[in-house]
Design a protein around this motif. Sequence first.
Motif, short mmCIF file in Angstrom:
data_model
loop_
_atom_site.label_atom_id
_atom_site.label_comp_id
_atom_site.label_asym_id
_atom_site.label_seq_id
_atom_site.Cartn_x
_atom_site.Cartn_y
_atom_site.Cartn_z
N VAL A 129 0.83 -1.21 0.00
CA VAL A 129 0.00 0.00 0.00
C VAL A 129 0.86 1.26 0.00
CG1 VAL A 129 -1.81 1.28 1.23
CG2 VAL A 129 -1.84 -1.22 1.20
N PHE A 130 1.88 1.26 0.83
CA PHE A 130 2.66 2.48 1.01
C PHE A 130 3.98 2.46 0.24
CE2 PHE A 130 -0.16 1.93 4.63
CZ PHE A 130 -0.85 3.15 4.58
N ASP A 131 4.20 1.38 -0.53
CA ASP A 131 5.31 1.29 -1.48
C ASP A 131 6.67 1.60 -0.86
OD1 ASP A 131 6.28 0.72 -4.02
OD2 ASP A 131 6.25 2.84 -4.63
N MET A 132 6.90 1.06 0.33
CA MET A 132 8.18 1.29 1.01
C MET A 132 9.18 0.22 0.63
SD MET A 132 7.01 2.44 4.83
CE MET A 132 6.00 3.92 5.07
N ASP A 133 10.47 0.59 0.66
CA ASP A 133 11.50 -0.39 0.36
C ASP A 133 11.79 -1.24 1.60
OD1 ASP A 133 13.27 1.09 2.05
OD2 ASP A 133 13.90 2.32 0.36
N TYR A 134 12.46 -2.36 1.37
CA TYR A 134 12.67 -3.30 2.47
C TYR A 134 13.56 -2.76 3.59
CZ TYR A 134 10.11 -7.00 0.14
OH TYR A 134 9.11 -7.76 -0.43
N PRO A 135 14.59 -1.98 3.29
CA PRO A 135 15.38 -1.42 4.40
C PRO A 135 14.53 -0.55 5.33
CG PRO A 135 16.63 -1.28 2.38
CD PRO A 135 15.25 -1.72 1.99
N THR A 136 13.63 0.25 4.74
CA THR A 136 12.76 1.11 5.55
C THR A 136 11.79 0.27 6.37
OG1 THR A 136 12.89 2.89 3.91
CG2 THR A 136 11.07 2.98 5.49
N ILE A 137 11.19 -0.74 5.73
CA ILE A 137 10.24 -1.61 6.43
C ILE A 137 10.95 -2.33 7.57
CG2 ILE A 137 8.78 -3.66 6.20
CD1 ILE A 137 8.28 -2.79 3.28
N ALA A 138 12.17 -2.81 7.31
CA ALA A 138 12.92 -3.54 8.34
C ALA A 138 13.15 -2.68 9.56
CB ALA A 138 14.25 -4.02 7.75
N ALA A 139 13.46 -1.41 9.34
CA ALA A 139 13.69 -0.50 10.47
C ALA A 139 12.40 -0.26 11.26
CB ALA A 139 14.25 0.83 9.95
N ILE A 140 11.28 -0.19 10.56
CA ILE A 140 10.00 0.08 11.23
C ILE A 140 9.57 -1.11 12.09
CG2 ILE A 140 7.52 0.42 10.85
CD1 ILE A 140 8.25 2.09 8.38
N VAL A 141 9.64 -2.32 11.54
CA VAL A 141 9.16 -3.49 12.27
C VAL A 141 10.26 -4.15 13.09
CG1 VAL A 141 7.36 -3.90 10.56
CG2 VAL A 141 9.55 -5.10 10.36
N GLU A 142 11.44 -3.59 13.03
CA GLU A 142 12.58 -4.07 13.83
C GLU A 142 12.91 -5.53 13.52
OE1 GLU A 142 12.48 -1.53 17.85
OE2 GLU A 142 10.64 -2.68 17.55
N ARG A 143 13.00 -5.80 12.22
CA ARG A 143 13.44 -7.10 11.72
C ARG A 143 14.56 -6.88 10.70
NH1 ARG A 143 9.49 -11.28 12.25
NH2 ARG A 143 8.42 -10.91 14.21
N SER A 144 15.27 -7.91 10.34
CA SER A 144 16.31 -7.79 9.32
C SER A 144 15.64 -7.65 7.96
CB SER A 144 17.21 -9.01 9.33
OG SER A 144 16.50 -10.16 8.87
N GLU A 145 16.39 -7.09 7.00
CA GLU A 145 15.85 -6.96 5.65
C GLU A 145 15.54 -8.32 5.03
OE1 GLU A 145 17.15 -5.23 1.28
OE2 GLU A 145 18.15 -4.46 3.09
N PRO A 146 16.45 -9.30 5.10
CA PRO A 146 16.12 -10.63 4.57
C PRO A 146 14.90 -11.24 5.27
CG PRO A 146 18.48 -10.45 4.91
CD PRO A 146 17.86 -9.25 5.57
N GLY A 147 14.80 -11.00 6.58
CA GLY A 147 13.65 -11.51 7.32
C GLY A 147 12.35 -10.91 6.81
#
Length: 315
Positions: A129-147
């Motif tokens: 929905v919000f078209d965010m990249d994985y590094p940004t999402i990882a920081a928000i949900v506090e998970r690794s990018e591969p995760g």
Amino acid sequence: MTEPGDALADLRPLMFSIAYRMLGSVTEAEDVVQDAYLRLHERTDAGEVIRRPAAFATTVTTRLAIDALRSARRNREVYLGSWLPEPLPDADADPAHRIEHDETLSFAFLTVLERLGPVERAVFLLREVFDMDYPTIAAIVERSEPGCRQVMHRARARIAEGRPRFEADARRDATLLERFFAALSAGDVDALARTLADDVVFYGDGGGKAPAIRQPIHGPLAVARFLAGLVRRGESLPVRMERTQANGEAALRISTGGATLSVLMVHVGAGRVAVIGNQLNPDKLRHLGPVGDLDALMARGAPPQPPPGTTTPVS
């Protein structure tokens, strides 16, 4: 110059858009937004300069929504009958609720999102929905990018199993809906069945607090017969059925004396009515205003008829 408070207020639609899609509840989303908004204010009141307010608001709102969904899911696991989201009127008077509509806001899609865990849901929405990249999402949900990539893969697989059809054709759909509502008003089983998809599903959400079916009904003939039966049951009750829009789609508000009894939400896909959801749980209707007591109304039997043209079925 824009004051800090005005800038923060402008972020409310973004925060509500995230929280509502995460929770499927207007009231719970409002609580999350208010909490996030207070945290933003605390930072600015303390003299902190938030250089990217939208990013900060997204992070705080998402994390609070994940926590709220973890708590809510414990209740939903023992929920009586089908769980449906709280209807979000398109004509909502609150400016914060006027968010951009897409398929992920439809009641049918929000119901499918219940397949996902809190973090899965957050990752899916932030990406889709919000078209965010994985590094940004990882920081928000506090998970690794591969995760997060793995979480997204699982989420897409689960969504694909029940994703409702969403092929918008405004003119075709408008004609179909006119036929559907006319057949519903007439209680015409055959005409209703012709408007329904072969795999149509009808859900009722009473939450154990209003009379509603406990299991979904499948198939055009079964759903058409059930709807026609509701028409017959409702003919003697002083209820009014008004066409409206909720979650970007056609809906009916069924009321008595100005108090809402239910909201019937209709999802169209591929030129047929594919999913119908009837929200009767009074706890999920209170954000719309006064709520009627359907049990009491039905217990009173058949009161005097209202003026011609206003008697419609309880659904």
